[in-house]
Design an enzyme around this catalytic site. Sequence first.
Site, short mmCIF file in Angstrom:
data_model
loop_
_atom_site.label_atom_id
_atom_site.label_comp_id
_atom_site.label_asym_id
_atom_site.label_seq_id
_atom_site.Cartn_x
_atom_site.Cartn_y
_atom_site.Cartn_z
N GLN A 266 0.81 -1.22 -0.09
CA GLN A 266 0.04 0.32 0.04
C GLN A 266 0.71 1.18 -0.01
OE1 GLN A 266 -3.48 0.04 -0.29
NE2 GLN A 266 -3.72 -1.90 -0.08
N GLY B 286 1.99 -4.20 -8.49
CA GLY B 286 1.56 -3.23 -9.48
C GLY B 286 0.35 -2.44 -9.59
N HIS B 287 -0.75 -3.27 -9.27
CA HIS B 287 -1.94 -2.74 -9.56
C HIS B 287 -2.31 -1.78 -8.25
CE1 HIS B 287 -4.69 -5.46 -6.82
NE2 HIS B 287 -3.42 -5.93 -6.65
N CYS C 20 -19.63 -9.81 6.84
CA CYS C 20 -20.18 -10.16 5.66
C CYS C 20 -19.46 -9.92 4.49
CB CYS C 20 -21.56 -9.46 5.57
SG CYS C 20 -22.87 -10.39 6.36
#
Lengths: 388, 122
Positions: free
Chosen positions: A180, A201-202, A326
């Site tokens: 991050q 990379g993304h 959830c």
Amino acid sequence: MNKIIYMDNAATTATRPEVTDVMLPYFTEQFGNPSSIHKVGRDARRAVENARRQVAAAIGAEAREIYFTAGGSESDNWAIRCAAMANVKKGKHIITSSIEHHAVLHTCEYMEKLGWCVTYLPVDEYGILSPADVKNAICDDTVLITIMAANNEIGTLEPIREIGMIAKEAGILFHTDAVQAVGAIPVDVNDWNVDMLSLSGHKFHGPKGIGALYIRKGVKIENLILGGAQERGLRGGTENLPAIVGLGKAIELAVSELPQYTEKMEHLRDRLIDGILSQIPQVRLNGHQTKRLPGNVNVAVRYIEGEALLMRLDLLGIEGSSGSACTSGSLDPSHVLLAIGLPHEIAHGSLRLSLSMENTEAEVDTVIRELKGVVEGLRAMSPLAMNA
Amino acid sequence: MYSEKVMEHFENPRNVGELADASGTGTVGNAKCGDIMKMDIQVEDDVITDVKFKTFGCCAAIATSSMATEMVKGKTVKEALELTNTAVAEALDGLPPVKMHCSLLAEQAIHAAVEDYQKKHQ
């Protein structure tokens, strides 16, 4: 539906057109195998090594210390498992934190099954780890310290430099999951004193399925994939050429634009946080006010559940994420929110909005307004909000 | 992952609220797990004439609450006790496996409300 307002950039980002542009030729006319010795192969090799230099330059490393992987999780698995195993003669103890990504936590749990001892250090109410705790946890048989640079959920920035000094003085390998952090804050492996660093990379507008592990020269680590001479023989397999080229371009762009990024993200982030906290009652900020990623907002909204919140926002074209049970597919809410001391019922109502350069002030204001309405609607339905 | 019917009930839940003089009330679940359902029923001559719910929970919890209220409205108390979670889930064109417990909560909430009514009127 309205135009989508995408605020889930900590999950993934859109690949930039400048990145896809440089990638495309490597699918077609420049399709070579970097291991081939003919011209087509040599051109491919040149592209891989150029990308390696781009990644190295972005984090203050040398090109030969960069190893391409399929992403952050692979880098984390490799760093922890294979560096630990290569240094088992020294001992069988690993130090980590309780708020790491599951790629780190589950690898540490796996090491425990193999007979290793793992210390999971607690964090304070903001998610900040104390360097003194790291120092105190070091034993004679400690082989590895692995601490994330920035938390993926609440955006907390950890005192990596201080921990790096402690690790260096104690002569213990130090790995950081910087998935991050890279592209979001300045990263320098020498300033931080890290021996290994994971990136993906993304997370900074590069392609998915590509990342890297920085391994300081001299660090002993076992091979990840056997069967090829690629990546200095440590990770066999033909290189993902287009993705590697894309990663190089994306990291170069991200780091060169870091000053503008930081300024814009912090402005939008603080506008979003201030707007939410001032306009919606019974909401708290998760994580630290300033020691946080420039683009990260994470709030706990009392009396409502996170998945319902996300889906109502989604119906309005606003995309975020939540640490509720959830959305995690388990019964417990996020381990990070529990680690900072949130009770279960409040942790269930968490909302993460993570920004990119694509977001605008107008979008931030729309999100504040729409979130207010969604929260009011769900609270009107909640049996917990009766006495609110 | 959710059927259109689940999303439709989540977007426009029926019978949200509370009844001032409910004949019976049932609350199930707990906040720690992230699901609480509260059902109020109005009973006249053994028939459920009105029903309202309040739910803290995910999409599926809200949609199953809404569907369950529709399924018991106008039914006799005995019929309401026969409501099953699978019937609620089927009426919503199915639920993802991890969300089946939400339909169970809806069944339990209706049953709890009816049992509360029966206790008061025996």
